[in-house]
Scaffold this motif. Structure first.
Motif, PDB file in Angstrom:
ATOM      1  N   LEU A 109       0.826  -1.204   0.000  1.00 41.41           N
ATOM      2  CA  LEU A 109       0.000   0.000   0.000  1.00 41.41           C
ATOM      3  C   LEU A 109       0.863   1.259   0.000  1.00 41.41           C
ATOM      4  O   LEU A 109       0.536   2.244  -0.663  1.00 41.41           O
ATOM      5  N   GLN A 110       1.971   1.213   0.718  1.00 41.38           N
ATOM      6  CA  GLN A 110       2.892   2.350   0.768  1.00 41.38           C
ATOM      7  C   GLN A 110       3.474   2.649  -0.617  1.00 41.38           C
ATOM      8  O   GLN A 110       3.701   3.797  -0.970  1.00 41.38           O
ATOM      9  N   GLN A 111       3.681   1.620  -1.410  1.00 44.65           N
ATOM     10  CA  GLN A 111       4.272   1.793  -2.735  1.00 44.65           C
ATOM     11  C   GLN A 111       3.228   1.905  -3.840  1.00 44.65           C
ATOM     12  O   GLN A 111       3.575   2.058  -5.010  1.00 44.65           O
ATOM     13  N   GLY A 112       1.943   1.791  -3.484  1.00 50.43           N
ATOM     14  CA  GLY A 112       0.890   1.949  -4.470  1.00 50.43           C
ATOM     15  C   GLY A 112       0.754   0.788  -5.445  1.00 50.43           C
ATOM     16  O   GLY A 112       0.260   0.964  -6.551  1.00 50.43           O
ATOM     17  N   LEU A 113       1.169  -0.408  -5.042  1.00 55.58           N
ATOM     18  CA  LEU A 113       1.075  -1.581  -5.910  1.00 55.58           C
ATOM     19  C   LEU A 113      -0.305  -2.210  -5.806  1.00 55.58           C
ATOM     20  O   LEU A 113      -1.029  -2.015  -4.833  1.00 55.58           O
ATOM     21  N   SER A 114      -0.690  -3.003  -6.803  1.00 61.45           N
ATOM     22  CA  SER A 114      -2.041  -3.575  -6.832  1.00 61.45           C
ATOM     23  C   SER A 114      -2.115  -5.004  -6.312  1.00 61.45           C
ATOM     24  O   SER A 114      -3.203  -5.504  -6.062  1.00 61.45           O
ATOM     25  N   GLN A 115      -0.998  -5.690  -6.165  1.00 63.13           N
ATOM     26  CA  GLN A 115      -0.986  -7.078  -5.693  1.00 63.13           C
ATOM     27  C   GLN A 115      -0.121  -7.191  -4.443  1.00 63.13           C
ATOM     28  O   GLN A 115       0.898  -6.521  -4.318  1.00 63.13           O
ATOM     29  N   SER A 116      -0.542  -8.084  -3.541  1.00 69.16           N
ATOM     30  CA  SER A 116       0.172  -8.264  -2.286  1.00 69.16           C
ATOM     31  C   SER A 116       0.219  -9.744  -1.931  1.00 69.16           C
ATOM     32  O   SER A 116      -0.226 -10.593  -2.708  1.00 69.16           O
ATOM     33  N   MET A 117       0.728 -10.041  -0.728  1.00 70.89           N
ATOM     34  CA  MET A 117       0.859 -11.432  -0.317  1.00 70.89           C
ATOM     35  C   MET A 117       0.809 -11.538   1.202  1.00 70.89           C
ATOM     36  O   MET A 117       1.336 -10.687   1.919  1.00 70.89           O
TER      37      MET A 117
END
Length: 75
Positions: A26-34
């Protein structure tokens, strides 16, 4: 980062860590996580992962933790 993650025990008392990458994503504004479960069983180390959007992972975080806690070491 790892030392700040939630610790848990499995049903047969193995020590585990729930690694939640959502804050970094979320801090980096990405759309996928784990989410990753790292379980140090007596005879092995087990890794369990779940990938998806941050919203999806937040919704299923408790279920994923329950799954990780239910793991049992089998010979």
């Amino acid at each position: 980062f790892i030392n700040q993650q939630e610790k848990f025990q499995t049903s047969d008392q193995a020590q585990g860590t729930l690694i939640d990458f959502n804050p970094l994503v979320l801090q980096q504004g990405l759309s996928q996580s784990m989410l990753a479960g790292m379980i140090a069983a007596p005879s092995k180390t087990v890794f369990v992962k779940l990938t998806g959007t941050p919203e999806f992972l937040s919704r299923f975080r408790k279920d994923f933790l329950d799954l990780c806690q239910s793991m049992k070491d089998r010979p």
